[in-house]
Design an enzyme around this catalytic site. Structure first.
Site, mmCIF file in Angstrom:
data_model
loop_
_atom_site.group_PDB
_atom_site.id
_atom_site.type_symbol
_atom_site.label_atom_id
_atom_site.label_comp_id
_atom_site.label_asym_id
_atom_site.label_seq_id
_atom_site.Cartn_x
_atom_site.Cartn_y
_atom_site.Cartn_z
ATOM 1 N N HIS A 34 -2.307 50.880 -98.015
ATOM 2 C CA HIS A 34 -2.701 50.540 -96.642
ATOM 3 C C HIS A 34 -1.933 49.304 -96.154
ATOM 4 O O HIS A 34 -1.564 49.213 -94.981
ATOM 5 C CB HIS A 34 -4.204 50.247 -96.568
ATOM 6 C CG HIS A 34 -5.075 51.423 -96.893
ATOM 7 N ND1 HIS A 34 -5.773 51.526 -98.084
ATOM 8 C CD2 HIS A 34 -5.354 52.549 -96.192
ATOM 9 C CE1 HIS A 34 -6.456 52.657 -98.086
ATOM 10 N NE2 HIS A 34 -6.213 53.302 -96.966
ATOM 11 N N GLN A 58 -15.178 65.040 -92.638
ATOM 12 C CA GLN A 58 -14.092 65.557 -93.468
ATOM 13 C C GLN A 58 -14.484 65.677 -94.945
ATOM 14 O O GLN A 58 -13.629 65.901 -95.789
ATOM 15 C CB GLN A 58 -12.836 64.716 -93.289
ATOM 16 C CG GLN A 58 -12.911 63.290 -93.809
ATOM 17 C CD GLN A 58 -11.706 62.467 -93.361
ATOM 18 O OE1 GLN A 58 -11.603 62.076 -92.206
ATOM 19 N NE2 GLN A 58 -10.795 62.183 -94.276
ATOM 20 N N ARG A 185 -9.264 56.681 -104.248
ATOM 21 C CA ARG A 185 -10.034 57.422 -105.262
ATOM 22 C C ARG A 185 -9.598 57.079 -106.688
ATOM 23 O O ARG A 185 -10.259 57.475 -107.642
ATOM 24 C CB ARG A 185 -9.938 58.928 -105.010
ATOM 25 C CG ARG A 185 -10.707 59.354 -103.763
ATOM 26 C CD ARG A 185 -10.813 60.856 -103.607
ATOM 27 N NE ARG A 185 -11.783 61.227 -102.590
ATOM 28 C CZ ARG A 185 -11.487 61.555 -101.327
ATOM 29 N NH1 ARG A 185 -10.230 61.565 -100.920
ATOM 30 N NH2 ARG A 185 -12.443 61.870 -100.471
HETATM 31 O O1 PAF Z 1 -6.371 59.143 -94.421
HETATM 32 C C1 PAF Z 1 -7.525 58.743 -94.178
HETATM 33 O O2 PAF Z 1 -7.956 57.686 -94.642
HETATM 34 C C2 PAF Z 1 -8.426 59.580 -93.262
HETATM 35 O O3 PAF Z 1 -8.224 60.940 -93.441
HETATM 36 C C3 PAF Z 1 -8.288 59.188 -91.777
HETATM 37 C C4 PAF Z 1 -6.901 59.477 -91.235
HETATM 38 C C5 PAF Z 1 -8.612 57.716 -91.583
HETATM 39 C C6 PAF Z 1 -9.285 60.013 -90.938
HETATM 40 O O4 PAF Z 1 -10.592 59.780 -91.339
#
Ligand code: PAF
Length: 281
Positions: A34, A58, A185
């Site tokens: 990130h 999701q 994860r």
């Molecule tokens: O990649 C992720 O962390 C997620 O799939 C996202 C793009 C933030 C959508 O929830």
């Protein structure tokens, strides 16, 4: 850096950002992968807006929504260090005030393949929240990791097909020195599972090396399968495929993508690498 929790606060904070805005969408549990997205955003946009939201849409019913790591204080520190201007971290009701949305983005054919085959509904959930976040944050640029290559491809496709006025930028995967791709994860893995998880990157490296030696698609896949199987036991292969860079079906030559998914214990991991195949004669 400003932390905003509601749509109203976000609208006010967004109005104060003049110049270009780059968004980095995350589910928190931020790591060096990130940070690379945040760096790219810092370099390419005047302002950086980060979203942190563990999107229930999701996750499948048996997936890890409840145990997904939530580390807001540490995440805010990462954002602050990286020079983010605004962090939007809404609660579930703020994102979905009417409960689960009845209308969702349909990811099309590709949404049902690879990750979508193992995780039905996953990309409907991802694209729906990404589109909502595009509407709420109105970015000029959006940064997504190549680690989630199918997600990146589908977000690009969605922006093009639905005329979302944003430039989607892919950022290369960040790896541990031994090759393991960074993922939130990874923190689920025991030391034995972490060793087994190296089968994924080993398979990709072997495939990439075979491609560099001018071997054809079949030999590249065979090399990748061989290296996966030769790794520390414990990883169970879901898929290992070679596609064109847009994940379109059909035989590939020239630029291509090698993608792998596997279970290690109860953790599902994915990885991919760009490769270049010799032109077919
Ligand atoms: O990649 C992720 O962390 C997620 O799939 C996202 C793009 C933030 C959508 O929830």
């Amino acid at each position: 850096m400003e932390l905003v929790r509601t749509r109203e606060e976000l609208t006010t904070a967004r109005a104060g950002l003049t110049g270009t805005v780059g968004v980095v969408m995350t589910m928190g549990a931020l790591h060096a992968g990130h940070e690379a997205l945040l760096r790219a955003a810092r370099e390419q946009a005047d302002h950086v807006l980060v979203t942190i939201f563990v999107n229930p849409l999701q996750f499948g019913p048996t997936e890890d929504f409840d145990r997904y790591p939530r580390t807001l204080d540490a995440d805010l520190e990462v954002c602050r260090r990286a020079g983010a201007d605004v962090v939007f971290a809404p609660e579930r009701d703020e994102m979905y005030p009417d409960g689960e949305p009845r209308v969702r983005v349909d990811p099309g054919r590709l949404g049902g393949e690879l990750e979508g085959q193992s995780r039905p509904g996953f990309f409907h959930g991802v694209l729906t929240v990404v589109l909502k976040l595009f509407q709420l944050t109105r970015p000029d640029l959006a940064f997504f990791g190549e680690k989630d290559y199918q997600q990146l491809t589908l977000v690009r496709r969605m922006a093009r097909d639905l005329d979302v006025p944003v430039r989607v930028v892919g950022v290369p995967t960040v790896r541990e020195p031994d090759g393991l791709a960074l993922s939130s994860r990874n923190r689920y893995l025991s030391p034995e599972e972490r060793a087994a998880a190296l089968s994924l990157s080993a398979a990709l490296r072997a495939g990439a090396e075979a491609a560099e030696q001018g071997r054809d698609a079949g030999a590249v896949l065979a090399a990748a399968h061989g290296a996966f199987g030769a790794g520390t036991p414990g990883a169970r292969l879901d898929y290992l495929v070679l596609t064109d860079p847009d994940l379109e079906p059909g035989p590939v030559s020239g630029p291509a993508r090698l993608l792998v998914a596997a279970w290690v214990g109860t953790t599902r991991l994915i990885d991919n690498m760009p490769i270049r195949l010799a032109p077919r004669s």
